[in-house]
Scaffold this motif. Structure first.
Motif, PDB file in Angstrom:
ATOM      1  N   THR A   1      35.930  39.647  35.835  1.00  0.00           N
ATOM      2  CA  THR A   1      36.745  39.831  34.632  1.00  0.00           C
ATOM      3  C   THR A   1      36.746  41.289  34.179  1.00  0.00           C
ATOM      4  O   THR A   1      37.770  41.804  33.701  1.00  0.00           O
ATOM      5  N   GLU A   2      35.611  41.963  34.318  1.00  0.00           N
ATOM      6  CA  GLU A   2      35.572  43.391  33.996  1.00  0.00           C
ATOM      7  C   GLU A   2      36.342  44.212  35.033  1.00  0.00           C
ATOM      8  O   GLU A   2      36.999  45.197  34.679  1.00  0.00           O
ATOM      9  N   ALA A   3      36.271  43.791  36.282  1.00  0.00           N
ATOM     10  CA  ALA A   3      36.988  44.519  37.336  1.00  0.00           C
ATOM     11  C   ALA A   3      38.498  44.426  37.135  1.00  0.00           C
ATOM     12  O   ALA A   3      39.237  45.368  37.482  1.00  0.00           O
TER      13      ALA A   3
ATOM     14  N   LEU B   1      40.387  43.793  45.482  1.00  0.00           N
ATOM     15  CA  LEU B   1      40.458  44.595  44.257  1.00  0.00           C
ATOM     16  C   LEU B   1      40.233  46.074  44.564  1.00  0.00           C
ATOM     17  O   LEU B   1      40.922  46.946  44.022  1.00  0.00           O
ATOM     18  N   MET B   2      39.267  46.371  45.425  1.00  0.00           N
ATOM     19  CA  MET B   2      38.983  47.753  45.795  1.00  0.00           C
ATOM     20  C   MET B   2      40.167  48.378  46.522  1.00  0.00           C
ATOM     21  O   MET B   2      40.583  49.506  46.206  1.00  0.00           O
ATOM     22  N   ARG B   3      40.707  47.646  47.484  1.00  0.00           N
ATOM     23  CA  ARG B   3      41.842  48.170  48.247  1.00  0.00           C
ATOM     24  C   ARG B   3      43.070  48.339  47.351  1.00  0.00           C
ATOM     25  O   ARG B   3      43.888  49.232  47.559  1.00  0.00           O
TER      26      ARG B   3
ATOM     27  N   GLU C   1      33.014  45.071  39.359  1.00  0.00           N
ATOM     28  CA  GLU C   1      33.319  46.151  38.419  1.00  0.00           C
ATOM     29  C   GLU C   1      32.841  47.493  38.966  1.00  0.00           C
ATOM     30  O   GLU C   1      33.591  48.486  38.993  1.00  0.00           O
ATOM     31  N   ALA C   2      31.594  47.543  39.412  1.00  0.00           N
ATOM     32  CA  ALA C   2      31.051  48.793  39.943  1.00  0.00           C
ATOM     33  C   ALA C   2      31.759  49.199  41.231  1.00  0.00           C
ATOM     34  O   ALA C   2      32.019  50.392  41.461  1.00  0.00           O
ATOM     35  N   ALA C   3      32.094  48.220  42.067  1.00  0.00           N
ATOM     36  CA  ALA C   3      32.761  48.526  43.329  1.00  0.00           C
ATOM     37  C   ALA C   3      34.157  49.086  43.084  1.00  0.00           C
ATOM     38  O   ALA C   3      34.586  50.045  43.751  1.00  0.00           O
TER      39      ALA C   3
END
Length: 735
Positions: free
Chosen positions: A316-318, A652-654, A728-730
């Motif tokens: 949810t934060e991400a 999400l990262m990509r 989130e961190a990623a």
């Protein structure tokens, strides 16, 4: 007629894995692939006494014959079946139990039926079945002869198990068809390939697509066990990179024994769900969903409270820092993917018509389980069809047993499914008939629900709530490319998986998720994964570590370069089933439903399809894994669902940085993961001490991920890899 929906013995033994990985343990690959129970057996005796084995990078994997089971291959139906729409495995069971035979007289039936044989016939996909006698008075040779009298049976085939492994592993069976996957060295000419095939009396069934220099062949000289020996001789030939049988394996979703303790229903399901949701705090996120408070893997606060540490992936934060995985395509290589689910319909990738080598009718992925071969105008031929959803033929097979769990009385159910009784009572001998019937209903329903394992996996990654109704995935804006490789009962072959991996890569997906961890090691699959990774440095492959509670992850997660994912619970512990140790990269929520369904992973189900409920009243209660009466939503457990959590995080990262290559994504995932919120049980800590200080490897385990190393890893890394993934961190690091 006693109907078995699925192969019980395989289901119970699906926890049996063959391999794990440990750098430097055996000089086989750049990162060594090891398999302890096999290695232990080979250390004691390099050559199996019955001389049955197949090879994996020069290693002999010892096998044993299973004379107690008869495998059947059916003839293609082509609309000529003699008794309506009755599935062939049920027709065979009926014919064997009534003593009927087809094709021995002009009228196709015996004038005087022979004595009936009490057997269980269990489907393995739509082309095979396993026949097990339940009457000790009949030998399998007698049954084999009676089976061969049926004109709809192509042939009977050998059944094999691993040799020199634990009792549970011994029950893992595969069928040996007259099919061998052969990989030739790239420098061989066509004439040299033809010569090698001619010398061994082999003919090409077809070249395998989406891979180079790899063929599916059959022997013109050998049959039965002889096919195994032919493959082993081929593997020793100069010019042949690999040769192993195209085993028909069953890798069904594992129903944990302890799960049966919760057998039963939840009355007034919809009303109870509304009351439960009303009591939980809501979350303000970019992707609104009425069921979000139950999705603890995305944010555990609603269920754990503000004072408890977080045990989720912080999706949810991400979402606040990402685009939800927009323009990212994740291939889900799995079983039935019911992509018309209301929460998946907007998430399915449409293959562009301009795609090179577009397959006939291809729009939303491909189903490799159909044995019918289709060819393009460019003469690219591949087995399968373009729809990964359940077919009418498969509904005909599954619907009767599903509906009978709702319609039959306890006594009728116990009589109809007598063979289930034996297994349940073996674990729970003091059950009353009512308790036994309740467990049986749960078992049958759970097995049928699990045919939609691929739908479950896809929902974890990229489901979208329709009008804020339903479930939401880790990467709601990502797109899913459905790729089906499992037939009914978890039936799968290495050739099918080799083509599926190549197909997904050729469709230029960003991520491949493989929620399957129970494959026998097969060199052609490992070679294909290496090739795909080498040719596509941006492609990320994520796979489940396995549900075997063993030291060392299973295949294909064990393959170097694949991100292997273990499972954690809502309490932040390693789940009781999750494999660990050698080659484990990270962990993510996988759920534990043993005590309470709400501790499972919430995702999309498949039994809502109209065909399951045709002609019957829909109940008001929920059952087994279902959250609602029809099974639109389920709550499940397994590393099969921790892997999609990570695949969603990669999406999400990509989505925020399309320039990241695989190595950078893997590094970020590992560096941003942590042990915050994770807790080791006392049993795990003691097991770690045993491995670290004594160097003991239990016979049923793979070689340890700890003791052979000069500097043992910590207990946390042993059981959790680099830690719990933090979306989130990623995402922040990816940005």
């Amino acid at each position: 007629m006693k109907r078995l929906v699925q192969q019980i013995s395989t289901r119970l033994a699906s926890s049996v894995m063959v391999s794990g990985c440990l750098a430097g343990a055996i000089a086989l690959l750049p990162t060594a692939i090891t398999f302890s129970s096999i290695a232990h057996a080979q250390t004691a005796n390099a050559q199996p006494t019955d001389d049955l084995y197949y090879t994996f990078y020069g290693r002999q994997i010892p096998l044993r014959s299973r004379p107690d089971i008869v495998a059947v291959q059916f003839r293609p139906t082509s609309g000529s079946r003699s008794r309506g729409a009755l599935p062939q495995y049920l027709q065979l069971q009926d014919d064997l139990q009534t003593g009927m035979s087809s094709g021995t007289r002009g009228d196709g039936r015996l004038e005087e039926p022979a004595e009936g044989i009490e057997v269980n016939v269990e489907p393995l996909g739509d082309r095979f079945a396993l026949v097990t006698p339940t009457d000790a008075g009949w030998s399998t040779n007698d049954i084999r002869q009676r089976v061969q009298d049926q004109n709809y049976v192509e042939e009977t085939l050998p059944v094999l198990s691993l040799s020199g492994v634990s009792d549970d592993a011994a029950e893992m069976t595969v069928v040996l068809p007259n099919e061998i996957v052969v990989g030739f060295e790239s420098e061989l000419s066509n004439s040299e390939i033809q010569y090698l095939l001619y010398r061994h009396d082999l003919e090409v069934i077809r070249p395998l697509q989406f891979t180079e220099n790899r063929y599916l062949v059959r022997s013109l000289r050998e049959s039965g066990i002889g096919v195994l020996h032919t493959a082993n001789r081929l593997a020793q030939e100069i010019g042949i990179q690999s040769a192993a049988p195209n085993f028909v394996q069953s890798v069904a979703y594992q129903v944990q024994d302890t799960r049966l303790a919760n057998a039963g229903i939840v009355p007034d399901a919809n009303e109870r769900l509304l009351n439960e949701l009303a009591a939980l705090p809501t979350l303000d996120t970019p992707f609104d969903s009425d069921l979000l408070p139950l999705a603890w893997h995305l944010n555990s606060t609603p269920q754990r409270g503000l004072l408890q540490t977080r045990t989720d992936v912080r999706a949810t934060e991400a979402w606040e820092r990402s685009n939800g995985g927009e323009d990212v395509v994740v291939a889900v290589i799995d079983s039935l993917i019911q992509w018309d689910h209301p929460n998946l319909a907007q998430s399915i990738y449409t293959v562009p018509e301009s795609t090179p080598n577009l397959l006939p009718g291809e729009v939303h992925g491909w189903d490799f389980t159909n044995y019918q071969v289709v060819c393009t105008a460019e003469e690219i031929c591949v087995s399968g069809d373009p729809d990964t959803r359940i077919s009418q033929e498969e509904l005909v097979i599954l619907r009767p047993a599903f509906q009978e769990t709702f319609s039959l009385s306890d006594s009728e159910l116990l009589e109809m499914y007598e063979s289930y009784t034996y297994w349940i009572l073996a674990e729970n001998p003091n059950l009353t008939d009512a308790e036994l019937a309740r467990m049986m209903r749960t078992l049958i329903r759970s097995e049928i629900s699990a045919e939609f394992h691929g739908t479950w996996s896809a929902g974890v990654i990229a489901s979208q709530p329709a009008d804020a109704q339903g479930v939401v995935g880790v990467a709601p804006n990502a797109e899913i490319l459905p790729v089906r490789v499992f037939g009914l009962g978890g039936e799968i072959t290495p050739a099918r998986l080799v083509e599926a991996v190549g197909y997904a890569a050729e469709r230029n997906v960003d991520v491949i998720n493989m929620s399957l961890g129970s494959m026998w090691p097969h060199q052609d699959l490992v070679d294909q994964v290496f090739t795909v990774l080498d040719e596509n440095p941006d492609l990320v492959i994520v796979a489940s570590a396995g549900n075997e509670n063993l030291d060392g992850v299973g295949f294909p997660a064990a393959t170097p370069g694949v991100i292997s994912v273990g499972a954690t619970s809502i309490e932040g512990r390693r789940t009781f089933y999750s494999s660990y140790g050698g080659r484990l990269d990270v962990v993510a929520p996988g759920g534990e439903t043993t005590l309470f369904n709400r501790r499972g992973i919430l995702t999309t189900g498949g039994t809502w399809v109209d065909g399951f409920w045709e002609g019957m009243e829909i109940p008001s209660y929920s059952w087994d894994v279902s959250l609602d009466p029809m099974g639109y939503y389920v709550q499940v457990q397994g590393t099969s669902f921790s892997a999609p959590n990570v695949a969603g995080v990669v999406a999400l990262m990509r989505g925020v940085n399309s320039g990241l290559d695989r190595d950078r994504i893997t590094t970020i995932l590992q560096d941003t993961a942590s042990y915050d919120g994770l807790t080791l049980s006392e049993g795990d800590r003691n097991r770690y001490r045993l491995q670290r200080d004594v160097g003991m490897t239990l016979m049923e385990d793979r070689l340890s991920g700890v003791f052979p190393l000069p500097d043992p890893v910590s207990a946390e890394e042993y059981f959790f890899g680099r830690g719990l993934v933090n979306a989130e961190a990623a995402v922040n690091a990816a940005r």
